[in-house]
Design a protein around this motif. Sequence first.
Motif, PDB file in Angstrom:
ATOM      1  N   GLN A 493      48.240  19.505  54.040  1.00  0.00           N
ATOM      2  CA  GLN A 493      48.037  20.826  54.610  1.00  0.00           C
ATOM      3  C   GLN A 493      46.856  20.834  55.584  1.00  0.00           C
ATOM      4  OE1 GLN A 493      47.628  23.427  51.227  1.00  0.00           O
ATOM      5  NE2 GLN A 493      49.851  23.709  50.992  1.00  0.00           N
ATOM      6  N   LYS A 494      45.776  20.114  55.223  1.00  0.00           N
ATOM      7  CA  LYS A 494      44.620  20.026  56.114  1.00  0.00           C
ATOM      8  C   LYS A 494      44.967  19.273  57.398  1.00  0.00           C
ATOM      9  CE  LYS A 494      40.969  20.354  52.619  1.00  0.00           C
ATOM     10  NZ  LYS A 494      39.824  19.669  51.972  1.00  0.00           N
ATOM     11  N   TRP A 498      44.764  20.872  61.244  1.00  0.00           N
ATOM     12  CA  TRP A 498      43.925  20.353  62.317  1.00  0.00           C
ATOM     13  C   TRP A 498      44.714  19.654  63.421  1.00  0.00           C
ATOM     14  CZ3 TRP A 498      39.072  21.615  63.248  1.00  0.00           C
ATOM     15  CH2 TRP A 498      38.317  22.161  62.202  1.00  0.00           C
TER      16      TRP A 498
END
Length: 546
Positions: A493-494, A498
Amino acid sequence: MESQRSLLVIAFAIVSFFLWQDWQKDYGPKPVVPAQTAINSPNASAEPQLSASGPLSNTTSTTAAVTEGKVIEVNTDVLNVKIDTRGGDIVGLVLPKYTLSLEDNTPYPLMRQLNGFNYTAQSGLLGDGPDEKRTAKPVYSVTQDKFALADGQTELNVSLKLEHNGLQIEKRYTFSAGKYDVRVDYIVTNTSTGSKVIQPYHYLAQTIENGKDGNMMMPVYRGGAYSTSEQRYEKFAFEDMQDQNLDLATKGGWVSMLEHYFVSAWVPQAEEQNQLFSLVNNNEGIIGVRGPQSSIAAGESKTLTATFYAGPKDQASLAAIAHGLDLTVDYGWLWFISQPLFWLLQQIHNLVSNWGVAIIAITLLIKLAMFPLTKAQYEGMAKMRNLKPKIDELQARYKDDKQKMGPAMMELYRKEKVNPMGGCLPMLIQMPIFLALYFVFVESIELRQAPFIFWIKDLSVMDPYLVLPILYIVSMYAMQKLTPVTVTDPMQQKIMLWMPVVFGLFFIIFPSGLVLYWVVSNLISLAQMLYIYKGMEKKGLHVRNA
């Protein structure tokens, strides 16, 4: 959905890899080879030698050049040329129609001799001609020091004359209005009582620097290139010249030196058997061509002709001069996609008269052409999301039996008429188009200093205020919000969060024309997603994120 997003990362990595591979090929480090201090002629036993004291040497006395020769000026509407009467060589060439930059209106100096840097176009006659094994080149006579193409005049002849060894020689440059190609004739008359043998040569010489301009992600090539009857276009970098001499026999062919948007080239007669050569002398890279030997009987005259080009990489003009010369507009390994895209872009520009608007239009056309695939992609993604509970159930049932899980999953996909890879095809098609457009925007001189609107004054350079990269990041986040997400792993998810920022940072140094294409593409994709999702929700499919 995980496969869709993973493929996005993989596709970007593949694009980056190919960009890096192209950069390494032309600009990466190569073995250091000591520069050659002597000049050796290929096939010296069969042809006149080109020794260090011969016509390709730059070691002759500068005093002789000052006292015996002079530099004359030739000005046309598109070329300002300096010709040294010592050898009749081009030692300076400026392009008045092109400036160094938007901020600097100095006419672009393509060929020059200044501050320890030399870039010249030279030619002469071997055999019984005046350039054979002489310590200094012959000095031609001229009738005036300045020549200019008058208003309304279509052609300008600059004649340099010399008598040598029973030969009357006229070296004639013929300039044409609006053209960057120059006809160079040697008109030779044998006034002796015996036959004479002559052989023309033409070459480009340039001080070897690093051969690199731009930056790692936006490199531009500076070096040599050539063409033969078997190879339409081949780069031959300064490092290659230092490594070994070029030695190729060909019918026709040409040699050139490239400098991003500009090129100089010698093009001999297409029907003749020529010899391409290269060498390094006193830190100068040299690439040239020798024509066949010609015998001139007593009292006979012969004309030997070649074409010299120095100017912008205009594909139509270059293609008309020589086969494959337009490939000096180097679109890389995707040239077969880039060339049709450029043609289409050019046709649109002819209608709208603004390259930025043309980019928006071609983006719209590409997205419309891909809409059926895009629709299938998003419908497939939605079906995959709706299948997730059943997929989770199969994974729980066969978690200890991987051999049974695979067939069970495939049966589920078949029964529900879902292709798990259906969402990948449009992206796999779009990535080569993106990369092909990258080369179009980097290489096409038509976009050099081409304005769009407001702050974008040059589509070939980065956005000075980073507005387009920021818009790209925002549009990517908007697309993420609309795209169905099934990723539950926090690390993934990160990464997805980004990803737009990482892409945007890459786009900061890309040409603003390319970033404009990608921003418009994202905005069109957003509109298509909303349209497609609305239709699917009417059918009862849940597609939007909570």
